[in-house]
Design a protein around this motif. Structure first.
Motif, PDB file in Angstrom:
ATOM      1  N   GLN A   1       0.551  -1.524   0.097  1.00 59.51           N
ATOM      2  CA  GLN A   1       0.057  -0.585  -0.066  1.00 59.51           C
ATOM      3  C   GLN A   1       0.763   0.766  -0.270  1.00 59.51           C
ATOM      4  O   GLN A   1       0.374   2.039  -0.413  1.00 59.51           O
ATOM      5  CB  GLN A   1      -0.780  -0.355   1.208  1.00 59.51           C
ATOM      6  CG  GLN A   1      -1.916   1.178   1.282  1.00 59.51           C
ATOM      7  CD  GLN A   1      -3.053   1.215   2.368  1.00 59.51           C
ATOM      8  OE1 GLN A   1      -2.977  -0.184   2.751  1.00 59.51           O
ATOM      9  NE2 GLN A   1      -3.917   1.971   2.654  1.00 59.51           N
ATOM     10  N   MET A   2       2.162   1.096   0.636  1.00 55.86           N
ATOM     11  CA  MET A   2       2.816   2.618   0.847  1.00 55.86           C
ATOM     12  C   MET A   2       3.374   2.454  -0.233  1.00 55.86           C
ATOM     13  O   MET A   2       3.660   3.859  -0.414  1.00 55.86           O
ATOM     14  CB  MET A   2       3.703   2.569   1.776  1.00 55.86           C
ATOM     15  CG  MET A   2       3.315   2.286   3.571  1.00 55.86           C
ATOM     16  SD  MET A   2       4.935   2.135   4.249  1.00 55.86           S
ATOM     17  CE  MET A   2       5.700   3.744   4.505  1.00 55.86           C
ATOM     18  N   GLU A   3       4.136   1.639  -1.524  1.00 60.28           N
ATOM     19  CA  GLU A   3       4.418   1.537  -2.523  1.00 60.28           C
ATOM     20  C   GLU A   3       3.633   2.002  -3.222  1.00 60.28           C
ATOM     21  O   GLU A   3       3.372   3.374  -4.543  1.00 60.28           O
ATOM     22  CB  GLU A   3       5.302   0.082  -2.917  1.00 60.28           C
ATOM     23  CG  GLU A   3       5.482   0.884  -4.628  1.00 60.28           C
ATOM     24  CD  GLU A   3       7.035   1.775  -4.034  1.00 60.28           C
ATOM     25  OE1 GLU A   3       7.023   1.816  -5.206  1.00 60.28           O
ATOM     26  OE2 GLU A   3       7.655   1.362  -3.306  1.00 60.28           O
ATOM     27  N   GLN A   4       2.428   2.119  -3.539  1.00 58.55           N
ATOM     28  CA  GLN A   4       1.533   2.391  -4.687  1.00 58.55           C
ATOM     29  C   GLN A   4       0.980   3.968  -4.562  1.00 58.55           C
ATOM     30  O   GLN A   4       0.562   4.466  -5.344  1.00 58.55           O
ATOM     31  CB  GLN A   4      -0.522   1.681  -3.917  1.00 58.55           C
ATOM     32  CG  GLN A   4      -1.553   2.285  -4.956  1.00 58.55           C
ATOM     33  CD  GLN A   4      -2.798   1.083  -4.924  1.00 58.55           C
ATOM     34  OE1 GLN A   4      -2.734   0.699  -3.951  1.00 58.55           O
ATOM     35  NE2 GLN A   4      -3.337   1.049  -6.097  1.00 58.55           N
ATOM     36  N   MET A   5       1.088   3.642  -2.462  1.00 58.17           N
ATOM     37  CA  MET A   5       1.223   5.727  -2.831  1.00 58.17           C
ATOM     38  C   MET A   5       1.672   6.297  -3.280  1.00 58.17           C
ATOM     39  O   MET A   5       1.258   7.421  -3.550  1.00 58.17           O
ATOM     40  CB  MET A   5       1.062   5.860  -0.702  1.00 58.17           C
ATOM     41  CG  MET A   5      -0.541   5.150  -0.552  1.00 58.17           C
ATOM     42  SD  MET A   5      -0.704   5.039   1.166  1.00 58.17           S
ATOM     43  CE  MET A   5      -0.919   7.209   2.066  1.00 58.17           C
TER      44      MET A   5
ATOM     45  N   LYS B   1       3.651   5.799  -5.736  1.00 55.75           N
ATOM     46  CA  LYS B   1       3.354   5.888  -7.226  1.00 55.75           C
ATOM     47  C   LYS B   1       2.852   7.252  -7.782  1.00 55.75           C
ATOM     48  O   LYS B   1       2.669   7.216  -8.765  1.00 55.75           O
ATOM     49  CB  LYS B   1       3.072   4.441  -7.767  1.00 55.75           C
ATOM     50  CG  LYS B   1       4.227   3.051  -7.785  1.00 55.75           C
ATOM     51  CD  LYS B   1       3.363   1.939  -7.775  1.00 55.75           C
ATOM     52  CE  LYS B   1       4.670   0.780  -8.349  1.00 55.75           C
ATOM     53  NZ  LYS B   1       3.992  -0.218  -8.617  1.00 55.75           N
ATOM     54  N   MET B   2       1.412   7.297  -6.531  1.00 52.32           N
ATOM     55  CA  MET B   2       0.845   7.655  -7.142  1.00 52.32           C
ATOM     56  C   MET B   2       1.257   9.692  -6.924  1.00 52.32           C
ATOM     57  O   MET B   2       0.555  10.192  -6.788  1.00 52.32           O
ATOM     58  CB  MET B   2      -0.831   7.914  -6.642  1.00 52.32           C
ATOM     59  CG  MET B   2      -1.190   6.190  -6.744  1.00 52.32           C
ATOM     60  SD  MET B   2      -2.655   6.451  -5.318  1.00 52.32           S
ATOM     61  CE  MET B   2      -3.026   6.810  -3.941  1.00 52.32           C
ATOM     62  N   GLY B   3       1.949   9.886  -6.390  1.00 51.60           N
ATOM     63  CA  GLY B   3       2.824  10.850  -5.952  1.00 51.60           C
ATOM     64  C   GLY B   3       3.342  10.865  -3.847  1.00 51.60           C
ATOM     65  O   GLY B   3       2.797  12.838  -4.330  1.00 51.60           O
ATOM     66  N   VAL B   4       2.041  10.550  -3.584  1.00 54.92           N
ATOM     67  CA  VAL B   4       2.399  11.240  -2.513  1.00 54.92           C
ATOM     68  C   VAL B   4       3.407  11.189  -1.607  1.00 54.92           C
ATOM     69  O   VAL B   4       3.835   9.127  -1.668  1.00 54.92           O
ATOM     70  CB  VAL B   4       1.159   9.736  -1.234  1.00 54.92           C
ATOM     71  CG1 VAL B   4       1.065  10.115  -0.087  1.00 54.92           C
ATOM     72  CG2 VAL B   4      -0.418   9.903  -1.934  1.00 54.92           C
ATOM     73  N   ASN B   5       4.079  11.182  -0.185  1.00 51.53           N
ATOM     74  CA  ASN B   5       5.053  11.574  -0.149  1.00 51.53           C
ATOM     75  C   ASN B   5       4.912  10.798   1.605  1.00 51.53           C
ATOM     76  O   ASN B   5       4.431  11.696   2.286  1.00 51.53           O
ATOM     77  CB  ASN B   5       5.593  12.909  -0.013  1.00 51.53           C
ATOM     78  CG  ASN B   5       6.989  13.059   0.975  1.00 51.53           C
ATOM     79  OD1 ASN B   5       7.746  11.692   0.690  1.00 51.53           O
ATOM     80  ND2 ASN B   5       6.923  14.358   1.478  1.00 51.53           N
TER      81      ASN B   5
END
Length: 175
Positions: free
Chosen positions: A48-52, A54-58
């Motif tokens: 889930q952290m990796e997906q976030m 990839k969406m540009g979330v720091n």
């Protein structure tokens, strides 16, 4: 619990920036927030952290009960004297009673919005323009849940270039 903790910790992270006019160097900063609430925060699964990311979330790192994140402070933010987002009352919060005395500061945060109600106080010290330490206390409610938060914060300047890290003002919740 996670949403409440992150919102209150975001306020504490930004409280140092509130009184930074002329004291924070623009650029990439590493900021650390330690609190008891961080120790009890549920772990976000790595996928889930990796997906976030990839969406540009720091996505901050969580280490030993502390949240460590990198944020970009723009020149305008470093020269300003308001918390990003709070001047627009995004969370129903306002900064009041700002006091600067040399490298030390204090500010009260008063929240009276639909989602967040209560009062907080931040105080800290800048060590030159490349580091600071501060504490933040908040007592109130968020989404009807009681919040009694104490955090210890520190920040250190890393670089004039923020790279792909977005300005901290963009971390604030949107209406």
């Amino acid at each position: 619990m996670r949403k409440t903790t992150v919102a209150v910790l975001l306020c504490s992270l930004l409280s140092a920036q509130a009184l930074a006019a002329g004291q924070m160097k623009p650029g990439l900063w590493e900021m650390t927030t330690k609190s008891d609430a961080m120790k009890n925060m549920p772990k976000i699964p790595p996928e889930q952290m990796e997906q976030m990311r990839k969406m540009g979330v720091n996505v901050p790192q969580f280490q030993d009960g502390a949240m460590v994140t990198r944020v970009c402070i723009t020149r305008q933010m470093a020269e300003g004297d308001q918390l990003p987002g709070l001047e627009k009352n995004e969370m129903g919060c306002q900064s009041k009673n700002m006091v600067r005395n040399g490298g030390s500061y204090s500010v009260d945060i008063v929240c009276n919005g639909a989602a967040m109600k209560g009062e907080g106080r931040a105080k800290g010290t800048f060590n030159g323009n490349e580091s600071y330490t501060s504490t933040y206390d908040f007592k109130g409610t968020m989404h009807g849940q009681p919040v009694n938060q104490h955090s210890e914060n520190s920040g250190r300047w890393l670089s004039a270039d923020c790279g792909n890290v977005k300005p901290v003002a963009e971390m604030m919740p949107k209406k």
